[in-house]
Scaffold this active site. Structure first.
Site, PDB file in Angstrom:
ATOM      1  CB  SER A   1      23.690 -13.942  -8.993  1.00  0.00           C
ATOM      2  OG  SER A   1      24.302 -13.950 -10.117  1.00  0.00           O
TER       3      SER A   1
ATOM      4  CG  ASP B   1      22.938 -22.126 -19.053  1.00  0.00           C
ATOM      5  OD1 ASP B   1      22.551 -21.313 -19.513  1.00  0.00           O
ATOM      6  OD2 ASP B   1      23.978 -22.942 -19.396  1.00  0.00           O
TER       7      ASP B   1
ATOM      8  CG  ASN C   1      19.641  -9.041 -16.005  1.00  0.00           C
ATOM      9  OD1 ASN C   1      20.079  -8.065 -16.684  1.00  0.00           O
ATOM     10  ND2 ASN C   1      20.422  -9.699 -15.281  1.00  0.00           N
TER      11      ASN C   1
ATOM     12  CB  SER D   1      22.809  -3.775 -25.180  1.00  0.00           C
ATOM     13  OG  SER D   1      23.884  -3.056 -25.282  1.00  0.00           O
TER      14      SER D   1
ATOM     15  CE1 TYR E   1      25.802  -8.731 -24.438  1.00  0.00           C
ATOM     16  CE2 TYR E   1      26.051  -6.327 -25.368  1.00  0.00           C
ATOM     17  CZ  TYR E   1      25.727  -7.126 -24.486  1.00  0.00           C
ATOM     18  OH  TYR E   1      25.035  -6.786 -23.235  1.00  0.00           O
TER      19      TYR E   1
ATOM     20  CB  ALA F   1      23.533 -10.605 -33.856  1.00  0.00           C
TER      21      ALA F   1
ATOM     22  CE  LYS G   1      22.016  -8.288 -24.116  1.00  0.00           C
ATOM     23  NZ  LYS G   1      20.980  -8.445 -23.315  1.00  0.00           N
TER      24      LYS G   1
ATOM     25  CB  ILE H   1      25.173  -0.146 -17.123  1.00  0.00           C
ATOM     26  CG1 ILE H   1      24.258   0.318 -17.862  1.00  0.00           C
ATOM     27  CG2 ILE H   1      24.927  -0.282 -15.448  1.00  0.00           C
ATOM     28  CD1 ILE H   1      23.936   2.002 -17.418  1.00  0.00           C
TER      29      ILE H   1
END
Length: 247
Positions: free
Chosen positions: A14, A63, A90, A142, A155, A157, A159, A188
């Site tokens: 989105s 979800d 994503n 990432s 986060y 862990a 990725k 980004i």
């Protein structure tokens, strides 16, 4: 290169990187299924922008933190478009905290969305792609999953786990002309990074040899490279789009 006739599903499509990926794939001729969890208005705007590029586009609510929802999402896209040629995992969230203050619920939410979401969407899509004997899958990792970052243990862990998924699944799926690769963005410019404190932002910028943040379009072009038919001999790889951060 053209993706005309391909059907692409982008989770978390989105806004931000997800929206840029949807538009890049649409620009190359793919019909786009735009997945969203909560922001239907933003997803509809992404789909509208894709249609203005001359392709079919439709939104699908799910979800991905729920394995059942992942199955239902793939089934819904197949029911609408007839097949799924491209999956871009994503969708992702952050619940940042230091290791010693992390709350179990936050850790679970991050792992459920970022890692298990990618896992179960990949599983559901792969079932279709195996029968099609064709597929292109890209997971968004990432630079944090490669290097770590203080305050982002959950986060990082999640990725890093995505990279393991990509490498193992690549070996399982390659014989059916299904590739799976990862793109690892650095800093980004998105809604997610816009809320960073100025000090944290300056620290991250100082670690980028290129000297500036990247843009969602930079990441989208890397994703598009992996999902082209001509990239069929590349699988299990990680492409950093980070201005040199991970070097």
């Amino acid at each position: 290169m053209s993706m005309e006739g391909s059907i692409a599903l982008v989770t978390g499509g989105s806004r931000g990187i997800g929206r840029a990926v949807c538009l890049e794939l649409a620009r190359r001729g793919a019909a786009v299924a735009v997945n969203y969890a909560g922001s239907s208005q933003a997803a509809e705007e992404t789909a509208a922008q894709c249609r203005r590029l001359g392709v079919e586009a439709e939104v699908f609510q799910a979800d991905v933190a729920s394995p059942a929802a992942c199955e239902e999402l793939i089934a819904a896209v197949k029911a609408r478009f007839g097949r799924v040629d491209i999956l871009v995992n994503n969708a992702g969230i952050t619940r940042d905290s230091l290791l010693l203050t992390a709350v179990e619920e936050d850790v679970s939410q991050v792992l459920d969305t970022n890692l298990k979401g990618a896992y179960f969407c990949t599983k559901a899509a792969a079932k279709l792609m195996v029968r099609q004997r064709y597929g292109r899958i890209v997971c968004l990792s990432s630079v944090v999953g490669l290097r770590g970052n203080p305050g982002q243990t959950a986060y990082a862990a999640s990725k890093a786990g995505v990279l393991g998924l990509v490498k193992a699944a690549a070996k399982e799926l390659a014989g059916r002309d299904i590739t799976i690769n990862a793109v690892a963005p650095g800093f980004i410019e998105t809604d997610m990074t816009a809320v960073l404190p100025e000090k944290a932002r300056d620290t991250m910028l100082g670690a980028i040899p290129k000297g500036r943040p990247g843009f969602p379009e930079d990441v989208a072009r890397a994703v598009a490279f992996f999902v082209e038919k001509e990239a069929g001999y590349i699988t299990g790889q990680v492409l950093c789009v980070d201005g040199g951060m991970a070097v």
